[in-house]
Write a protein that holds these residues in place. Structure first.
Motif, PDB file in Angstrom:
ATOM      1  N   THR A  39       0.703  -1.074  -0.045  1.00 29.01           N
ATOM      2  CA  THR A  39      -0.095  -0.036   0.096  1.00 29.01           C
ATOM      3  C   THR A  39       0.880   1.338   0.089  1.00 29.01           C
ATOM      4  O   THR A  39       0.575   2.316   0.705  1.00 29.01           O
ATOM      5  CB  THR A  39      -1.150  -0.024   1.185  1.00 29.01           C
ATOM      6  OG1 THR A  39      -0.162  -0.175   2.376  1.00 29.01           O
ATOM      7  CG2 THR A  39      -2.090  -1.384   1.046  1.00 29.01           C
ATOM      8  N   SER A  40       1.777   1.366  -0.821  1.00 29.12           N
ATOM      9  CA  SER A  40       2.875   2.545  -1.072  1.00 29.12           C
ATOM     10  C   SER A  40       3.748   2.615  -0.085  1.00 29.12           C
ATOM     11  O   SER A  40       3.796   1.773   1.061  1.00 29.12           O
ATOM     12  CB  SER A  40       2.035   3.659  -1.472  1.00 29.12           C
ATOM     13  OG  SER A  40       1.599   4.503  -0.185  1.00 29.12           O
ATOM     14  N   GLY A  41       4.342   3.829   0.152  1.00 30.52           N
ATOM     15  CA  GLY A  41       5.281   3.950   1.283  1.00 30.52           C
ATOM     16  C   GLY A  41       4.862   5.191   2.279  1.00 30.52           C
ATOM     17  O   GLY A  41       5.601   5.716   2.877  1.00 30.52           O
ATOM     18  N   VAL A  42       3.501   5.480   2.215  1.00 29.56           N
ATOM     19  CA  VAL A  42       2.847   6.508   3.027  1.00 29.56           C
ATOM     20  C   VAL A  42       2.118   5.857   4.244  1.00 29.56           C
ATOM     21  O   VAL A  42       1.542   5.246   3.954  1.00 29.56           O
ATOM     22  CB  VAL A  42       2.062   7.381   2.153  1.00 29.56           C
ATOM     23  CG1 VAL A  42       1.577   8.526   3.038  1.00 29.56           C
ATOM     24  CG2 VAL A  42       2.704   7.848   0.787  1.00 29.56           C
ATOM     25  N   ILE A  43       2.650   6.552   5.330  1.00 30.21           N
ATOM     26  CA  ILE A  43       1.838   6.031   6.571  1.00 30.21           C
ATOM     27  C   ILE A  43       1.334   7.314   7.092  1.00 30.21           C
ATOM     28  O   ILE A  43       2.132   8.345   7.136  1.00 30.21           O
ATOM     29  CB  ILE A  43       2.938   5.472   7.652  1.00 30.21           C
ATOM     30  CG1 ILE A  43       3.700   4.448   6.942  1.00 30.21           C
ATOM     31  CG2 ILE A  43       2.622   5.182   8.956  1.00 30.21           C
ATOM     32  CD1 ILE A  43       4.874   3.973   7.757  1.00 30.21           C
ATOM     33  N   SER A  44       0.035   7.220   7.732  1.00 29.32           N
ATOM     34  CA  SER A  44      -0.322   8.084   8.557  1.00 29.32           C
ATOM     35  C   SER A  44      -0.619   7.805  10.041  1.00 29.32           C
ATOM     36  O   SER A  44      -0.948   6.813  10.345  1.00 29.32           O
ATOM     37  CB  SER A  44      -1.945   8.620   8.231  1.00 29.32           C
ATOM     38  OG  SER A  44      -1.594   9.419   6.943  1.00 29.32           O
ATOM     39  N   PHE A  45      -0.087   8.826  10.942  1.00 25.06           N
ATOM     40  CA  PHE A  45      -0.255   8.122  12.591  1.00 25.06           C
ATOM     41  C   PHE A  45      -0.352   9.487  13.328  1.00 25.06           C
ATOM     42  O   PHE A  45       0.001  10.761  13.015  1.00 25.06           O
ATOM     43  CB  PHE A  45       0.843   7.443  12.865  1.00 25.06           C
ATOM     44  CG  PHE A  45       2.334   8.160  12.985  1.00 25.06           C
ATOM     45  CD1 PHE A  45       2.995   8.708  14.188  1.00 25.06           C
ATOM     46  CD2 PHE A  45       2.904   8.204  11.808  1.00 25.06           C
ATOM     47  CE1 PHE A  45       4.112   9.465  14.079  1.00 25.06           C
ATOM     48  CE2 PHE A  45       4.508   8.906  11.785  1.00 25.06           C
ATOM     49  CZ  PHE A  45       4.869   9.687  12.880  1.00 25.06           C
ATOM     50  N   SER A  46      -1.186   9.504  14.145  1.00 30.22           N
ATOM     51  CA  SER A  46      -1.325  10.538  15.058  1.00 30.22           C
ATOM     52  C   SER A  46      -0.663  10.370  16.491  1.00 30.22           C
ATOM     53  O   SER A  46      -0.925   9.440  17.217  1.00 30.22           O
ATOM     54  CB  SER A  46      -2.847  10.583  15.622  1.00 30.22           C
ATOM     55  OG  SER A  46      -3.093  11.955  16.165  1.00 30.22           O
ATOM     56  N   VAL A  47       0.273  11.500  16.610  1.00 32.61           N
ATOM     57  CA  VAL A  47       1.203  11.427  17.889  1.00 32.61           C
ATOM     58  C   VAL A  47       0.104  11.704  19.161  1.00 32.61           C
ATOM     59  O   VAL A  47      -0.473  12.439  19.257  1.00 32.61           O
ATOM     60  CB  VAL A  47       2.195  12.385  17.789  1.00 32.61           C
ATOM     61  CG1 VAL A  47       2.944  12.354  19.221  1.00 32.61           C
ATOM     62  CG2 VAL A  47       3.143  12.025  16.771  1.00 32.61           C
ATOM     63  N   LYS A  48       0.419  11.130  20.223  1.00 31.06           N
ATOM     64  CA  LYS A  48      -0.213  11.293  21.568  1.00 31.06           C
ATOM     65  C   LYS A  48       0.230  12.754  21.952  1.00 31.06           C
ATOM     66  O   LYS A  48       1.460  12.963  21.901  1.00 31.06           O
ATOM     67  CB  LYS A  48      -0.049  10.134  22.530  1.00 31.06           C
ATOM     68  CG  LYS A  48      -0.700   8.961  22.114  1.00 31.06           C
ATOM     69  CD  LYS A  48      -0.440   7.840  23.342  1.00 31.06           C
ATOM     70  CE  LYS A  48      -1.126   6.663  23.022  1.00 31.06           C
ATOM     71  NZ  LYS A  48      -0.812   5.499  24.234  1.00 31.06           N
ATOM     72  N   GLY A  49      -0.812  13.439  22.410  1.00 33.05           N
ATOM     73  CA  GLY A  49      -0.191  14.817  22.904  1.00 33.05           C
ATOM     74  C   GLY A  49      -0.905  15.946  21.815  1.00 33.05           C
ATOM     75  O   GLY A  49      -0.661  17.083  22.148  1.00 33.05           O
ATOM     76  N   GLY A  50      -1.459  15.448  20.690  1.00 32.81           N
ATOM     77  CA  GLY A  50      -1.853  16.328  19.775  1.00 32.81           C
ATOM     78  C   GLY A  50      -0.839  17.304  19.021  1.00 32.81           C
ATOM     79  O   GLY A  50       0.206  16.865  18.840  1.00 32.81           O
ATOM     80  N   ARG A  51      -1.320  18.362  18.447  1.00 30.76           N
ATOM     81  CA  ARG A  51      -0.503  19.210  17.600  1.00 30.76           C
ATOM     82  C   ARG A  51       0.830  19.678  18.097  1.00 30.76           C
ATOM     83  O   ARG A  51       2.017  19.372  17.334  1.00 30.76           O
ATOM     84  CB  ARG A  51      -1.364  20.500  17.136  1.00 30.76           C
ATOM     85  CG  ARG A  51      -0.589  21.398  16.396  1.00 30.76           C
ATOM     86  CD  ARG A  51      -1.436  22.743  16.119  1.00 30.76           C
ATOM     87  NE  ARG A  51      -2.659  22.652  15.282  1.00 30.76           N
ATOM     88  CZ  ARG A  51      -2.760  22.903  14.360  1.00 30.76           C
ATOM     89  NH1 ARG A  51      -1.971  23.344  13.276  1.00 30.76           N
ATOM     90  NH2 ARG A  51      -4.022  22.658  13.731  1.00 30.76           N
ATOM     91  N   ASN A  52       0.751  20.114  19.249  1.00 31.07           N
ATOM     92  CA  ASN A  52       2.296  20.329  20.019  1.00 31.07           C
ATOM     93  C   ASN A  52       3.353  19.250  19.779  1.00 31.07           C
ATOM     94  O   ASN A  52       4.433  19.441  19.589  1.00 31.07           O
ATOM     95  CB  ASN A  52       2.076  21.087  21.223  1.00 31.07           C
ATOM     96  CG  ASN A  52       1.214  22.310  21.315  1.00 31.07           C
ATOM     97  OD1 ASN A  52       1.248  23.127  20.255  1.00 31.07           O
ATOM     98  ND2 ASN A  52       0.655  22.779  22.279  1.00 31.07           N
ATOM     99  N   ALA A  53       2.713  18.125  20.254  1.00 25.82           N
ATOM    100  CA  ALA A  53       3.609  16.982  20.194  1.00 25.82           C
ATOM    101  C   ALA A  53       4.202  16.451  18.956  1.00 25.82           C
ATOM    102  O   ALA A  53       5.066  16.218  18.532  1.00 25.82           O
ATOM    103  CB  ALA A  53       2.690  15.742  20.887  1.00 25.82           C
TER     104      ALA A  53
END
Length: 422
Positions: A334-348
């Motif tokens: 599924t390509s080389g692109v990964i989406s992930f969300s860091v704990k702590g939101g935008r600032n983190a």
């Protein structure tokens, strides 16, 4: 030829004594022996070349190669992926028409469809990418002329159920247009699943080296434009000698119309040198896509193991959103692109990204080098909070485009970034 061989040999076949490598024809014009010869080409531009706002010999070779890779009848390159998306819609929609699109597509396309085309009197009807067949069918109006989705959405990485969306589109007598940028024809060929038109931002994996911007539209040649919904295809075009596209160019009326009408008027055609560089990328596409997928899967597993991500979206990853559809449409990866969300939101997320050394923080994706982007701050910055949610984006979301470096080096860089969040 198998697709690996097509990457190298389709589009350009040198004759005896000619250059082995596809040459750059750096010319805007083409000479003819007589006025009648020029007139004949204007009557039927498929016979020869008029002017490089329409077509160029170098770009023509690349168009033929991409059409072959996608299993299409013909293709037309554009100056950008956005231009490809725009012309793909304008070729069959006009003021007073509507079309349906998945709500999780690329942010620039969301703005193009939801704002710019709206100003032109063309309505985009948004439907969730995971809509049921009943919900999708309910979205159609009498004036709906097309359906649009992305094989792998940017950056949400939702997987389009191409077969189901094509079934709904065809039940209402309209074509399915699929943006196949992230998958490329190496990982998925949407036409084989029912898509009628395929587009790409060739700036991404097809080019691979981040050296030129471009796009392409591929016509499957399979859609029946004579079903009564598309007079622009079946009635005389008074702007071009009264030509009826479905009669004179039945092999690929959609792409011929796009070239003779829209490319003539908008002139968003790529330079010959850009097409030459694109071809160099295409020649190694099959090799690169395999390694992208291998690296990205290892990286996705690592990120998941850290416990520092709210979620990791990589459809090839067991348990990830879209995994079952990926097994059907993208069995090779599924390509080389990964989406992930860091704990702590935008600032983190920002702190993590700014601490990376190997991965570049840049507005690009699908490069040979690893790069990262914070969509809410960049590509999707113009979207409202509601649109961000619909596109699958939150403040902590990071789009990681895994490159071709040694995967251990990539993981080490990410490890250092996560250490800053301890």
């Amino acid at each position: 030829m198998k697709i690996e061989t097509q990457c190298l040999h389709e589009g350009y076949s040198p004759k005896n004594g000619e250059p082995r490598v596809m040459p750059i024809v750096q010319s805007t014009t083409y000479r003819y022996d007589s006025t009648d010869d020029v007139a004949a080409v204007f009557d039927d531009p498929t016979k020869s070349l008029i002017y490089s706002r329409f077509e160029n010999p170098t770009t023509d070779c690349v168009e033929k190669k991409i059409a072959a890779l996608e299993g299409g009848a013909a293709a037309m390159c554009t100056s950008s992926g956005q231009a490809a998306s725009l012309l793909a819609i304008l070729n069959i929609c006009e003021a007073g028409d509507s079309f349906i699109a998945s709500s999780s597509i690329y942010g620039g396309t969301i703005n193009l469809f939801g704002v710019t085309l709206k100003r032109m009197g063309i309505e985009c009807i948004w439907v969730k990418e995971d809509a049921t067949e009943e919900e999708l069918n309910a979205a159609f109006k009498d004036n709906t002329k097309a359906v649009f989705g992305e094989t792998l959405a940017n950056p949400a990485l939702t997987v389009l159920d191409i077969e189901m969306w094509a079934k709904a589109a065809h039940a209402h007598g309209v074509p399915l247009i699929v943006d196949n940028t992230f998958a490329t024809p190496i990982l998925c060929r949407p036409i084989e699943w029912g898509a009628d038109i395929v587009i790409h931002s060739t700036s991404k994996y097809m080019d691979g080296h981040a050296v030129q911007v471009g796009g392409v539209i591929v016509d499957s040649g399979k859609f029946d434009w004579t079903n009564g919904k598309f007079p622009c295809m079946t009635e005389p075009d008074e702007s071009y000698h009264g030509i009826v596209y479905t009669e004179k160019y039945s092999f690929a009326p959609y792409i011929v119309k796009a070239r003779m009408q829209l490319m003539r008027d908008f002139g968003c055609y790529p330079a010959a040198h850009s097409s030459f560089l694109l071809n160099l990328g295409l020649e190694t596409l099959h090799v690169r896509m395999k390694q992208y997928c291998e690296n990205a899967l290892a990286v996705a597993k690592y990120i998941q193991s850290t416990g520092k991500a709210e979620f990791v979206t990589y459809p090839a990853l067991e348990g990830s959103k879209g995994h079952e559809l990926a097994k059907k449409y993208l069995p090779l990866g599924t390509s080389g692109v990964i989406s992930f969300s860091v704990k702590g939101g935008r600032n983190a997320a920002v702190k993590f990204m700014d601490s990376l050394k190997l991965a570049s923080n840049e507005v690009h994706v699908a490069d040979i080098r690893t790069c990262v982007l914070h969509p809410a701050s960049a590509t999707h910055r113009q979207l409202t909070d509601e649109q961000l949610v619909a596109a699958g984006i939150d403040g902590g979301l990071i789009r990681l485009s895994v490159g071709l470096e040694n995967v251990e080096d990539i993981i080490e860089d990410l490890k250092n970034g996560f250490a800053q969040l301890a």
